[in-house]
Every structure is written in structure tokens, then in C-alpha cells.
Design a protein around this motif. Structure first.
Motif, short mmCIF file in Angstrom:
data_model
loop_
_atom_site.label_atom_id
_atom_site.label_comp_id
_atom_site.label_asym_id
_atom_site.label_seq_id
_atom_site.Cartn_x
_atom_site.Cartn_y
_atom_site.Cartn_z
N GLU A 121 1.01 -1.41 -0.15
CA GLU A 121 -0.20 -0.32 0.32
C GLU A 121 1.08 1.37 -0.09
O GLU A 121 0.06 2.25 -0.61
CB GLU A 121 -0.84 -0.22 1.12
CG GLU A 121 -2.31 -0.96 0.95
CD GLU A 121 -2.55 -1.44 2.40
OE1 GLU A 121 -2.78 -0.34 3.11
OE2 GLU A 121 -3.62 -2.35 2.76
N GLN A 174 4.01 1.37 -0.62
CA GLN A 174 4.43 1.18 -2.46
C GLN A 174 3.58 2.54 -3.94
O GLN A 174 4.11 2.83 -4.13
CB GLN A 174 5.25 0.08 -2.81
CG GLN A 174 6.11 -0.41 -3.69
CD GLN A 174 6.70 -1.80 -4.04
OE1 GLN A 174 5.53 -2.67 -4.24
NE2 GLN A 174 7.11 -1.62 -5.47
N ASP A 175 2.76 1.90 -3.23
CA ASP A 175 1.36 2.26 -4.68
C ASP A 175 1.45 3.39 -4.36
O ASP A 175 1.16 4.29 -5.53
CB ASP A 175 0.32 1.29 -4.50
CG ASP A 175 0.59 -0.40 -4.60
OD1 ASP A 175 1.51 -0.38 -5.54
OD2 ASP A 175 -0.43 -0.77 -4.45
N ARG A 176 1.13 3.67 -3.25
CA ARG A 176 0.91 5.51 -2.80
C ARG A 176 2.13 6.20 -3.40
O ARG A 176 1.38 7.30 -4.08
CB ARG A 176 0.62 5.85 -1.36
CG ARG A 176 -0.12 6.88 -0.98
CD ARG A 176 -0.92 6.99 0.81
NE ARG A 176 -0.97 5.72 1.28
CZ ARG A 176 -0.44 5.20 2.01
NH1 ARG A 176 0.49 6.32 2.39
NH2 ARG A 176 -0.62 4.27 2.61
N THR A 218 4.55 5.81 -5.17
CA THR A 218 5.26 5.26 -6.77
C THR A 218 4.01 6.69 -7.74
O THR A 218 4.75 7.12 -8.61
CB THR A 218 5.07 3.71 -6.99
OG1 THR A 218 3.77 3.43 -6.99
CG2 THR A 218 6.39 3.08 -6.24
N GLN A 219 3.68 6.63 -6.94
CA GLN A 219 2.06 7.94 -8.17
C GLN A 219 3.09 9.02 -7.79
O GLN A 219 2.74 9.79 -8.90
CB GLN A 219 1.00 7.84 -7.52
CG GLN A 219 -0.07 6.40 -7.59
CD GLN A 219 -1.10 6.41 -6.97
OE1 GLN A 219 -1.35 7.06 -6.29
NE2 GLN A 219 -2.34 5.25 -6.93
N LYS A 220 3.64 8.88 -6.83
CA LYS A 220 4.06 10.89 -6.53
C LYS A 220 5.66 10.87 -7.09
O LYS A 220 5.86 11.89 -7.23
CB LYS A 220 4.16 11.30 -5.03
CG LYS A 220 2.76 11.42 -4.51
CD LYS A 220 1.82 11.47 -3.52
CE LYS A 220 0.79 11.37 -3.32
NZ LYS A 220 0.87 12.06 -1.40
N PRO A 245 7.67 8.92 -10.18
CA PRO A 245 8.10 7.96 -10.74
C PRO A 245 10.08 7.73 -11.01
O PRO A 245 10.62 8.04 -12.16
CB PRO A 245 7.74 9.00 -12.09
CG PRO A 245 8.31 10.16 -11.85
CD PRO A 245 8.68 10.17 -10.16
N ASN A 289 1.77 11.52 4.30
CA ASN A 289 1.33 11.05 3.11
C ASN A 289 1.89 9.30 3.57
O ASN A 289 1.24 8.35 2.45
CB ASN A 289 2.38 11.03 1.99
CG ASN A 289 1.83 12.31 1.89
OD1 ASN A 289 0.41 12.97 1.21
ND2 ASN A 289 3.17 13.60 1.38
#
Length: 119
Positions: free
Chosen positions: A35, A37-39, A41-43, A45, A90
Motif C-alpha cells: 500500500e 509503495q503504491d501510494r 510510486t504515484q508521486k 516516478p 502521506n
């Protein structure tokens, strides 16, 4: 500088003393890390690597971002890591977090206090 990485070490309470011991699991530790990592990697790249552990009653996630190519990194480029993404609101790690920055000094750069301060 080369081989620049920024690592987030996040700690999250898996269970309290009143909870059953099987409430915390390695699988839930992986879920916590995924969770996170997903959050992020959106911010951010950039290429990343995730490691997770269950340490007694605590989920631990080590999420490291790095540049896949060899570049001559300068401190002004630290914004490419989007440092605001690492703010506590975050991350949502209930126990806390630590951020580590690593880089190797190249022949073009002198390792000194000014360089550390600029990072």
C-alpha cells in the motif's frame, strides 16, 4: 555524486498487547508495504525496491527509490525524489518513519560539510 538512493523506513503497529498474537502476520506486513509503495510510486516516478518484515508487533517497510542509470547527480536534483511525498501525512505509519539518503561521491565532487548541507 552517483548511485543516489532515498530510503523510507516506515514502522506501523500491527497489534496491541490486548489483541491475539495471530492478528499480525507476514502477509499483512507485505500488504502494509505494498500500500505504501503504491501510494508513493504515484508521486515518485522512479525505480524502487520494497522489503517488508513483521517485527513482533510491528510492520516494517523499507522502500528505496533510486535512479536506474549512472548519472552525475547534483544536490539541486533532489526534487526529482519529490521530498514532500515523504511527509508523515502521506505515509500513515503509526509508530514513525525514518528517511535515509545515500550517494557516492565522484571525482568531480568533494565530500565536505557544504555538500551535506546542500543535500
Amino acid at each position: 555524486m552517483k548511485n543516489v538512493t532515498i530510503s523510507l523506513y516506515a514502522f506501523h503497529l500491527a497489534r496491541t498487547f490486548d489483541d491475539p498474537s495471530d492478528l499480525a502476520s507476514e502477509e499483512k506486513a507485505k500488504s502494509f508495504g505494498k500500500e505504501l509503495q503504491d501510494r508513493l510510486t504515484q508521486k515518485i516516478p522512479l525505480k524502487n525496491e520494497l522489503k517488508t518484515l513483521l517485527l513482533h508487533d510491528t510492520y516494517f517497510a523499507d522502500l528505496t527509490f533510486f535512479f536506474p542509470e549512472e548519472i552525475d547527480f547534483i544536490p539541486d536534483e533532489i526534487a526529482r525524489f519529490n521530498p514532500l511525498a515523504f511527509l508523515p501525512q502521506n505515509i500513515n505509519a503509526s509508530i514513525g518513519q525514518t528517511i535515509g539518503i545515500y550517494a557516492e561521491v565522484t571525482d568531480k565532487t568533494e565530500a565536505n560539510r557544504d555538500l551535506a548541507d546542500s543535500c
